[in-house]
Design a protein around this motif. Structure first.
Motif, PDB file in Angstrom:
ATOM      1  N   SER A  67      -3.811  28.183 155.700  1.00 47.19           N
ATOM      2  CA  SER A  67      -4.526  26.745 156.849  1.00 47.19           C
ATOM      3  C   SER A  67      -4.833  27.285 158.500  1.00 47.19           C
ATOM      4  N   ASP A  68      -4.952  29.182 158.486  1.00 45.48           N
ATOM      5  CA  ASP A  68      -5.802  30.174 159.561  1.00 45.48           C
ATOM      6  C   ASP A  68      -6.895  30.632 159.112  1.00 45.48           C
ATOM      7  N   MET A  69      -6.049  31.605 157.996  1.00 48.17           N
ATOM      8  CA  MET A  69      -7.072  32.255 157.108  1.00 48.17           C
ATOM      9  C   MET A  69      -6.282  34.035 157.443  1.00 48.17           C
ATOM     10  N   LEU A  70      -5.058  34.024 158.356  1.00 50.77           N
ATOM     11  CA  LEU A  70      -4.589  35.313 158.719  1.00 50.77           C
ATOM     12  C   LEU A  70      -3.462  35.653 157.593  1.00 50.77           C
ATOM     13  N   LEU A  71      -3.180  37.039 157.547  1.00 52.68           N
ATOM     14  CA  LEU A  71      -2.535  37.625 156.197  1.00 52.68           C
ATOM     15  C   LEU A  71      -1.500  37.263 156.186  1.00 52.68           C
ATOM     16  N   ASN A  74     -14.113  28.765 149.416  1.00 55.73           N
ATOM     17  CA  ASN A  74     -13.758  28.205 147.730  1.00 55.73           C
ATOM     18  C   ASN A  74     -14.279  29.815 147.028  1.00 55.73           C
ATOM     19  N   THR A  75     -15.354  30.650 148.349  1.00 51.46           N
ATOM     20  CA  THR A  75     -15.852  31.933 147.176  1.00 51.46           C
ATOM     21  C   THR A  75     -15.748  32.904 147.992  1.00 51.46           C
ATOM     22  N   PHE A  76     -14.859  34.491 147.054  1.00 50.29           N
ATOM     23  CA  PHE A  76     -15.305  35.272 148.423  1.00 50.29           C
ATOM     24  C   PHE A  76     -15.801  35.819 149.722  1.00 50.29           C
ATOM     25  N   LYS A  77     -17.053  35.762 149.190  1.00 47.09           N
ATOM     26  CA  LYS A  77     -18.890  35.389 149.947  1.00 47.09           C
ATOM     27  C   LYS A  77     -17.335  34.292 151.558  1.00 47.09           C
ATOM     28  N   LYS A  78     -17.648  33.551 151.420  1.00 47.22           N
ATOM     29  CA  LYS A  78     -17.708  32.274 152.270  1.00 47.22           C
ATOM     30  C   LYS A  78     -16.129  32.940 153.258  1.00 47.22           C
ATOM     31  N   PHE A  79     -14.924  33.498 151.834  1.00 49.08           N
ATOM     32  CA  PHE A  79     -13.914  33.933 153.142  1.00 49.08           C
ATOM     33  C   PHE A  79     -13.761  35.552 153.484  1.00 49.08           C
ATOM     34  N   LYS A  80     -14.850  35.903 152.960  1.00 49.40           N
ATOM     35  CA  LYS A  80     -15.207  37.074 153.937  1.00 49.40           C
ATOM     36  C   LYS A  80     -15.876  36.958 155.239  1.00 49.40           C
ATOM     37  N   LYS A  81     -16.553  36.286 155.098  1.00 48.63           N
ATOM     38  CA  LYS A  81     -17.860  35.602 156.231  1.00 48.63           C
ATOM     39  C   LYS A  81     -16.476  35.891 157.242  1.00 48.63           C
ATOM     40  N   GLU A 105      -6.053  48.100 152.732  1.00 49.74           N
ATOM     41  CA  GLU A 105      -7.113  48.334 152.630  1.00 49.74           C
ATOM     42  C   GLU A 105      -8.128  47.607 152.947  1.00 49.74           C
ATOM     43  N   GLU A 106      -9.630  48.055 153.105  1.00 46.09           N
ATOM     44  CA  GLU A 106     -10.924  47.607 153.136  1.00 46.09           C
ATOM     45  C   GLU A 106     -10.675  46.551 151.644  1.00 46.09           C
ATOM     46  N   ILE A 107     -11.348  44.756 151.392  1.00 47.00           N
ATOM     47  CA  ILE A 107     -10.990  44.546 150.216  1.00 47.00           C
ATOM     48  C   ILE A 107     -12.813  44.093 150.145  1.00 47.00           C
ATOM     49  N   SER A 108     -13.346  44.048 148.897  1.00 46.82           N
ATOM     50  CA  SER A 108     -14.662  43.758 148.674  1.00 46.82           C
ATOM     51  C   SER A 108     -14.563  42.984 147.475  1.00 46.82           C
ATOM     52  N   GLU A 109     -15.952  42.647 147.302  1.00 45.53           N
ATOM     53  CA  GLU A 109     -16.128  41.055 146.527  1.00 45.53           C
ATOM     54  C   GLU A 109     -15.581  42.212 144.375  1.00 45.53           C
ATOM     55  N   GLU A 110     -16.332  42.916 144.395  1.00 45.31           N
ATOM     56  CA  GLU A 110     -16.834  44.480 143.960  1.00 45.31           C
ATOM     57  C   GLU A 110     -14.827  44.995 143.165  1.00 45.31           C
ATOM     58  N   ASN A 111     -14.571  44.869 144.095  1.00 47.42           N
ATOM     59  CA  ASN A 111     -12.695  44.982 143.677  1.00 47.42           C
ATOM     60  C   ASN A 111     -12.161  44.327 143.946  1.00 47.42           C
ATOM     61  N   TYR A 112     -12.215  43.232 144.226  1.00 46.65           N
ATOM     62  CA  TYR A 112     -11.014  42.147 144.743  1.00 46.65           C
ATOM     63  C   TYR A 112     -11.628  40.859 143.668  1.00 46.65           C
ATOM     64  N   SER A 113     -10.430  39.730 143.192  1.00 46.14           N
ATOM     65  CA  SER A 113     -10.633  39.113 142.300  1.00 46.14           C
ATOM     66  C   SER A 113     -10.352  38.105 143.305  1.00 46.14           C
ATOM     67  N   PHE A 114     -10.597  36.578 143.498  1.00 50.11           N
ATOM     68  CA  PHE A 114     -10.455  35.906 144.448  1.00 50.11           C
ATOM     69  C   PHE A 114      -9.652  34.562 143.364  1.00 50.11           C
ATOM     70  N   GLU A 115      -9.155  34.255 144.406  1.00 45.67           N
ATOM     71  CA  GLU A 115      -8.577  32.629 143.512  1.00 45.67           C
ATOM     72  C   GLU A 115      -7.742  31.944 145.171  1.00 45.67           C
TER      73      GLU A 115
END
Length: 264
Positions: free
Chosen positions: A182-186, A37-44, A147-157
């Motif tokens: 369900s699987d975190m795939l694009l 439920n946060t960008f950091k958890k998603f990015k991990k 594009e490489e994604i980062s919390e600085e450049n992208y909002s998380f929803e």
């Protein structure tokens, strides 16, 4: 036929940065995904998607439609990661066109007009009206964000069944990436150029484990819809087979007597 070749390779990509991540799925429990439920958890979780193959061969059926034109062809795509993309288009078993791309150069020929092109990506980018490079095309094929994604450049929803990342600020092109919860795939990536009334949506409908692999998931279906003003172009790829690390040739030679063209 010329534009179909480049569309098959994903040249309606509308971004300017490059990423070299391929798609190896690392299993997580359902509860892991529900807690994202946060960008950091998603990015991990995303950072655990690693490369573990060097090449892939895709046998694909291709459906193309554009203003006043519909066509079905068969495509064989050979990809040597970060080095070469080789594509052959066939119509009823007859080779109609071939192309090869490296990070520095693009070569292409078509039999129908006995013509060929050879040059860098600047001419193709100018001809298509959008910036292109080798790695953008590679990532479209492999089902990765371009594009490489980062919390600085992208909002998380986090929505009911997906996660959406939206670019916070953009100069010319706005990027939106959506992932299956369900699987975190694009699931989908969108690129919008409002100033020029251009938009492209790339969606991945199915994933399939590559042959002889228990953890490498690659897109089985890719749908690309590109619009400019009132004109729409659509290309659908359905991979009939996916093979990894196969010993194959990437040889490419323009037949004698073909006429070189300039993209205008």
């Amino acid at each position: 036929m010329r534009k179909i070749v480049f569309l098959v390779l994903g040249v309606f990509v509308l971004i300017s940065c490059k990423s070299k991540k391929s798609t190896t799925h690392v299993a997580h429990s359902k509860s892991d995904y529900e807690k994202v439920n946060t960008f950091k958890k998603f990015k991990k979780i995303q950072d655990n998607i690693k490369q573990d193959f060097t090449s892939v061969v895709l046998e694909s059926d291709v459906d193309y439609s554009g203003p006043g034109m519909k066509q079905k062809v068969h495509a064989e795509i050979r990809l040597l990661r970060d080095q070469k993309i080789h594509i052959t288009l066939r119509y009823f078993g007859i080779t109609m066109a071939k192309a090869i791309m490296t990070p520095d150069e693009v070569s292409y020929y078509e039999k129908l007009g006995s013509t060929y092109y050879q040059g860098d990506y600047s001419s193709i980018s100018e001809w298509m009206g959008i910036p292109l490079d080798f790695f953008k095309i590679q990532n479209i094929i492999l089902g990765n964000t371009i594009e490489e994604i980062s919390e600085e450049n992208y909002s998380f929803e986090q929505l009911t069944d997906k996660i959406r990342l939206t670019e916070k600020e953009s100069i010319a092109i706005n990027h939106i990436f959506e992932f299956n919860l369900s699987d975190m795939l694009l699931k989908e990536q969108q690129f919008v150029q409002s100033k020029w009334k251009r938009e492209m949506i790339v969606s991945y409908d199915e994933r399939e484990y590559a042959m002889d692999s228990v953890n490498v998931l690659l897109p089985k279906k890719i749908k690309i819809v590109a619009t400019q003003d009132t004109q729409a172009y659509q290309i659908g790829l359905r991979h009939n087979s996916i093979e990894l690390n196969k010993e194959i040739s990437y040889a490419f030679k323009v037949p004698e007597g073909y006429k070189k063209i300039e993209l205008k």
